[in-house]
Design an enzyme around this catalytic site. Structure first.
Site, short mmCIF file in Angstrom:
data_model
loop_
_atom_site.label_atom_id
_atom_site.label_comp_id
_atom_site.label_asym_id
_atom_site.label_seq_id
_atom_site.Cartn_x
_atom_site.Cartn_y
_atom_site.Cartn_z
N ASN A 164 0.85 -1.19 0.00
CA ASN A 164 0.00 0.00 0.00
C ASN A 164 0.88 1.24 0.00
O ASN A 164 1.74 1.39 0.86
CB ASN A 164 -0.89 0.03 1.26
CG ASN A 164 -1.95 1.12 1.18
OD1 ASN A 164 -2.84 1.05 0.34
ND2 ASN A 164 -1.83 2.13 2.03
N GLU A 165 0.68 2.09 -0.98
CA GLU A 165 1.39 3.38 -1.03
C GLU A 165 2.85 3.24 -0.60
O GLU A 165 3.29 3.85 0.40
CB GLU A 165 0.68 4.43 -0.18
CG GLU A 165 -0.70 4.78 -0.70
CD GLU A 165 -1.33 5.98 0.01
OE1 GLU A 165 -0.89 6.32 1.12
OE2 GLU A 165 -2.26 6.56 -0.56
N GLU A 212 -8.03 5.32 -4.36
CA GLU A 212 -8.51 5.94 -3.13
C GLU A 212 -8.78 7.41 -3.36
O GLU A 212 -7.96 8.13 -3.94
CB GLU A 212 -7.44 5.88 -2.03
CG GLU A 212 -7.16 4.53 -1.44
CD GLU A 212 -6.14 4.65 -0.32
OE1 GLU A 212 -6.03 5.71 0.31
OE2 GLU A 212 -5.41 3.67 -0.09
N TRP A 232 -6.25 13.99 8.34
CA TRP A 232 -4.80 14.21 8.46
C TRP A 232 -4.30 15.58 8.05
O TRP A 232 -3.11 15.84 8.12
CB TRP A 232 -4.03 13.11 7.72
CG TRP A 232 -4.48 12.76 6.33
CD1 TRP A 232 -5.29 11.72 5.99
CD2 TRP A 232 -4.15 13.42 5.10
NE1 TRP A 232 -5.48 11.68 4.63
CE2 TRP A 232 -4.79 12.72 4.05
CE3 TRP A 232 -3.36 14.53 4.77
CZ2 TRP A 232 -4.68 13.08 2.71
CZ3 TRP A 232 -3.25 14.90 3.44
CH2 TRP A 232 -3.90 14.18 2.42
N GLU A 277 -7.81 6.75 12.22
CA GLU A 277 -8.57 7.28 11.09
C GLU A 277 -10.07 7.29 11.35
O GLU A 277 -10.87 7.31 10.41
CB GLU A 277 -8.21 6.49 9.83
CG GLU A 277 -6.77 6.75 9.42
CD GLU A 277 -6.34 6.03 8.15
OE1 GLU A 277 -6.77 4.89 7.95
OE2 GLU A 277 -5.56 6.62 7.39
N LYS A 278 -10.47 7.30 12.63
CA LYS A 278 -11.91 7.20 12.90
C LYS A 278 -12.68 8.44 12.45
O LYS A 278 -13.89 8.37 12.23
CB LYS A 278 -12.18 6.87 14.37
CG LYS A 278 -11.69 7.87 15.38
CD LYS A 278 -11.98 7.35 16.79
CE LYS A 278 -11.38 8.24 17.85
NZ LYS A 278 -9.90 8.31 17.80
N PHE A 279 -11.98 9.58 12.28
CA PHE A 279 -12.69 10.77 11.79
C PHE A 279 -12.64 10.88 10.26
O PHE A 279 -13.20 11.82 9.70
CB PHE A 279 -12.12 12.04 12.44
CG PHE A 279 -12.54 12.19 13.87
CD1 PHE A 279 -13.83 12.58 14.20
CD2 PHE A 279 -11.66 11.92 14.90
CE1 PHE A 279 -14.23 12.71 15.52
CE2 PHE A 279 -12.04 12.03 16.22
CZ PHE A 279 -13.34 12.42 16.54
C1 GLA Z 1 -3.79 6.65 2.36
C2 GLA Z 1 -3.80 5.19 2.77
C3 GLA Z 1 -5.08 4.75 3.39
C4 GLA Z 1 -5.61 5.81 4.33
C5 GLA Z 1 -5.77 7.09 3.58
C6 GLA Z 1 -6.37 8.20 4.42
O1 GLA Z 1 -4.22 6.86 1.09
O2 GLA Z 1 -3.49 4.34 1.71
O3 GLA Z 1 -4.84 3.56 4.09
O4 GLA Z 1 -4.73 5.98 5.38
O5 GLA Z 1 -4.52 7.52 3.16
O6 GLA Z 1 -6.61 9.35 3.67
#
Ligand code: GLA
Length: 664
Positions: A141-142, A298, A306, A346-348
């Site tokens: 992931n990323e 995404e 964030w 990330e609950k918000f």
């Molecule tokens: C990234 C991550 C996700 C999530 C989002 C939040 O894109 O890949 O898991 O944390 O940010 O915006």
């Protein structure tokens, strides 16, 4: 057209899953990215796998007709891994460790991380490669997102091997890095360290190679997983999610290893111009692999968690940005995430299914968009529609922002995006490509700051001009080769002769946003000479000392130490035109220069006569128009509305309205 989200069922009791699937169907979800952060649930301890829950959730999704983009789950090693093998933890340039407790706490070059990741991916691949629900693979992931560079001992050892591969002989490295300077000569590859914290400036050749190495280490992790998937018999497309113009990973090199490009994008709703930055990102990712539609892996349905202040999206804005992605080449719209978390960092963060439930604007917009996407026919391929190439290149980005330059306050991406915005305001379709990719499909190429220019790039730009293309090169271009060293013969040794100019010095200016009391020139005004068709503008950052040896001066500086000297030149070369601009104009100045070169190159907008805040994009026969502003506008487009299937002869767009029209 895929529609869906990251789905993290491990955060919820199993009783919730059937409701999830039912709601997904209601929202028009077609595919979810499953298990991205589920390593600790799939493998509770070393050697022990628990696939029961994952089997059940995949089957449930499959029965519900929801396809699975199955993650390899390697982005967040479980606590047992860091406890047993602390050597897999990454370190910063000071030797400080990134500890567990968040995510991505792994050194990409760590042999033990790679072994553990390989064991996990092998188990997942062998179990699910043939599962009919799985239609795509989501590797990691990323890559590199939070941890841009690792300086650990694992990185040190891998860097030495990487250098030995690249240079074979340490004296080739010595020559490339110019190590006779400051007594840096190496006797063997084992004397080299990562560019950790040092008393003063680091060797720029070493820094550039460390950036290449960093990108390569992340890519090696991806390739390892990809090979495991293929070896297990997986035939589905394999991707990993990019982040647009993300400096640590050279996506222009990565793209060939992905079956399709996927991208994550979070434009800031607080910034009324962020739709242009988003458009730039879409055009960049489409240009990475122009013949294969990409997917927006995404985005957010609404507010984030964030940024310093996380504004909600305006009504309709989420759909408008989704339409933008499709109009610029995407065949999938996915979100982070399906159901809003009830615990954790990330609950918000908004989701498709909000914590506040289905009686929400978010849910209404999510289901409405799902229905619209479901109505779309198969869209034209596109990808090769742009008359303009904006030159953007990762190696150049790394090198041009290195330290100890004439101008050390340069934000390369900000400059490139300023040029992009000016093109976007004129509704012109743009590809964002490395110089080697500039060819006769384009009428105009703009290279805003091409400091590091490889021989192949210079050759492509030269033959582009010879063949009839219009090239505009900005200042501080063609300064070094791929080792970040000067070529013999001064500066601009490739683009100088092509443009008929000679660069003597770079004439750095104090940036316009410097502290009020800071002394020095902040701008260099310039103005078109009579008959040039160019007006007046403001230059920043550089007022280069150039001489027009074999070029027409179109504009000259009118203020500061370069007053009276050339600012913008043009030379007919072969069947084309090569222009050189000795400064970085401000926003209005870039617009003026863009208007000048668009007119001269005869570039047409996708749709003529649109206001600034309405964007237009072409994808083969499909034209997408979006109103990002508040005032309604009438747009002249004719053809078949892709959502309703009705013939349209002009559309009226209110705030955040959009239309996709397949032309007649
Ligand atoms: C990234 C991550 C996700 C999530 C989002 C939040 O894109 O890949 O898991 O944390 O940010 O915006």
């Amino acid at each position: 057209m895929h529609y869906g989200a990251d789905y993290n069922p491990e955060q919820w009791p199993e009783e919730t899953w059937p409701e999830d699937v039912a709601r997904m169907r209601e929202a028009g979800v077609t595919m979810v990215s499953l298990g991205i952060f589920a390593w600790s649930r799939i493998q509770p301890s070393e050697g022990e796998f628990d696939f029961g829950w994952l089997d059940r959730v995949i089957d449930l999704l499959h029965e519900g007709g929801i396809a699975v983009d199955l993650a390899t789950a390697t982005a967040s090693p479980p606590p047992w891994a860091s406890a047993a093998y602390p050597e897999l933890l990454p370190q910063d340039e000071n030797g400080a460790t990134y500890w567990p407790g968040s995510r991505q706490q792994f050194a990409p070059s760590s042999p033990v991380y790679r072994r553990l990741a390989a064991e996990l991916v092998t188990a997942i691949a062998e179990r699910y490669a043939q599962h009919p629900a799985v239609v795509m693979w989501h590797v990691n992931n990323e890559y590199g997102c939070h941890l841009n560079m690792d300086f650990s001992d694992a990185a040190r050892d891998a860097f030495r091997r990487w250098l030995a591969d690249r240079y074979a002989d340490v004296d080739v490295l010595n020559a490339a890095w110019g190590t006779n300077f400051w007594s840096q000569r190496y006797g063997s590859f084992d004397e080299v360290f990562p560019p950790r914290k040092a008393p003063y400036s680091l060797n720029p050749g070493q820094m550039l190679d460390y950036r290449r190495f960093t990108s390569d280490m992340l890519l090696e992790c991806y390739l390892m997983e990809r090979e495991i998937l293929r070896a297990a018999g997986a035939t589905q497309p394999i991707t990993t999610n990019f982040m647009g113009a993300f400096k640590p990973a050279n996506y222009q090199q990565w793209a060939e290893h992905l079956d399709l490009v996927s991208d994550d994008a979070y434009p800031d709703p607080n910034d009324p111009e962020s739709f242009r930055a988003a458009a730039f990102q879409r055009d960049l990712v489409r240009s990475l692999k122009p013949d294969v539609p990409w997917i927006l892996m995404e985005q957010s349905t609404n507010a984030l968690n964030w940024r310093p202040s996380n504004a909600p999206k305006a009504p309709g804005q989420m759909a408008a940005l989704s339409a933008q992605a499709i109009g610029r080449g995407a065949d999938g719209i996915l979100f982070f995430q399906w159901r809003q978390s009830r615990a954790g960092a990330e609950k918000f963060h908004s989701a498709m299914l909000p914590h506040a439930g289905t009686e929400t604007r978010t849910w209404r917009e999510v289901t409405e968009l799902g229905a619209q996407l479901a109505a779309l026919p198969t869209l034209p391929g596109g990808g090769r529609d742009a008359p303009v190439a904006l030159v953007f290149d990762w190696e150049n980005w790394w090198a041009v922002e290195a330290s100890d330059h004439p101008q050390n306050r340069l934000d390369h991406l900000a400059v490139v995006q300023r040029w992009y915005r000016a093109l976007h305001r004129r509704h012109v379709q743009v590809d964002v490509v490395a110089p080697e990719r500039v060819d006769d499909r384009y009428a105009l190429a703009i290279a805003p700051l091409l400091y590091l220019l490889r021989d192949e790039g210079a050759a492509a730009l030269t033959s582009f001009v010879q063949g009839g293309g219009h090239l505009l090169a900005g200042p501080f271009s063609d300064v070094v080769d791929e080792r970040d060293a000067f070529r013999d013969g001064g500066f601009a040794t490739r683009l100088g002769p092509l443009s008929g100019i000679r660069v003597e010095d770079f004439g750095a200016l104090v940036p316009p946003d410097a502290a009020p009391g800071e002394p020095g020139e902040r701008e260099a005004r310039f103005e078109g000479v009579a008959g040039s068709g160019f007006g007046a503008a403001v230059g920043t950052l550089f007022a280069e000392e150039i001489e027009a040896t074999d070029a027409t001066v179109e504009a000259s500086f009118t203020s500061g130490r370069r007053a009276g000297h050339p600012a913008l030149t043009a030379r007919r070369a072969g069947r084309g035109v090569a222009r050189y601009l000795a400064t970085v104009p401000d926003e209005a100045g870039v617009q003026a220069v863009v208007d000048h070169v668009l007119a001269d190159a005869g570039v047409e907008p996708v749709v003529a006569g649109l206001p600034d805040h309405v964007e237009a994009a072409r994808r083969g026969a499909l034209v997408t128009v979006i109103n990002h502003g508040g005032d309604p506008v009438d747009v002249v487009v004719r053809g078949t509305d892709a959502v309703s299937g009705e013939e349209v002869d002009g559309v009226r767009l209110g705030a955040f309205d959009w239309a996709m029209v397949v032309g007649r």
